[in-house]
Scaffold this motif. Structure first.
Motif, PDB file in Angstrom:
ATOM      1  N   LYS A 138      16.787  51.509  19.832  1.00 24.29           N
ATOM      2  CA  LYS A 138      16.499  50.301  19.058  1.00 24.29           C
ATOM      3  C   LYS A 138      15.962  49.189  19.947  1.00 24.29           C
TER       4      LYS A 138
ATOM      5  N   ARG B  33      12.343  47.294  19.539  1.00 22.14           N
ATOM      6  CA  ARG B  33      12.166  45.838  19.541  1.00 22.14           C
ATOM      7  C   ARG B  33      11.109  45.410  20.561  1.00 22.14           C
TER       8      ARG B  33
ATOM      9  N   THR C 112      15.676  46.781  13.026  1.00 19.72           N
ATOM     10  CA  THR C 112      14.644  47.732  13.440  1.00 19.72           C
ATOM     11  C   THR C 112      14.340  48.788  12.385  1.00 19.72           C
ATOM     12  N   ARG C 113      15.073  48.823  11.300  1.00 19.55           N
ATOM     13  CA  ARG C 113      14.904  49.878  10.302  1.00 19.55           C
ATOM     14  C   ARG C 113      13.466  49.943   9.775  1.00 19.55           C
TER      15      ARG C 113
ATOM     16  N   THR D 226      14.752  58.503  14.565  1.00 20.99           N
ATOM     17  CA  THR D 226      15.893  58.014  15.325  1.00 20.99           C
ATOM     18  C   THR D 226      16.556  59.184  16.032  1.00 20.99           C
TER      19      THR D 226
END
Length: 99
Positions: free
Chosen positions: A55, A59, A79-80, A90
């Motif tokens: 994650k 970003r 972050t989804r 993921t």
């Protein structure tokens, strides 16, 4: 991966999004794609720490200003949507895909 996060952070505003995505895939995602069968048998706490690093890497490629860490009680950026927008699996998705 932390070293690569620092590199990506420093050059974030100097290169276009396509180049940042390529760097993310080579610096971060390649570590996670390597031997996902082993990650599947790891403890949940280890997988969560990998997900946290992933994650942070996402970003680093998100456009504009992004809050990376907790500052003055405000949460880091979500972050989804970026995972979906850039078609990034993921850690959990990689493990499920293999099993």
């Amino acid at each position: 991966m932390s070293r690569y996060m620092g590199i990506m952070y420093r050059i974030k505003h100097q290169i276009p999004i396509e180049s940042r995505l390529a760097l993310f895939h080579s610096f971060v995602q390649s570590h996670l794609n390597y031997c996902p069968l082993v990650w599947g048998f790891a403890a949940k706490s280890h997988i969560e720490s990998l997900f946290t690093k992933q994650k942070q890497g996402v970003r680093m490629i998100m456009p504009g200003f992004v809050n990376y860490f907790y500052k003055d009680g405000t949460l880091p950026a979500h972050t989804r949507t970026s995972f979906k927008e850039y078609n990034i699996l993921t850690v959990h998705g990689i493990i499920v895909k293999i099993h």
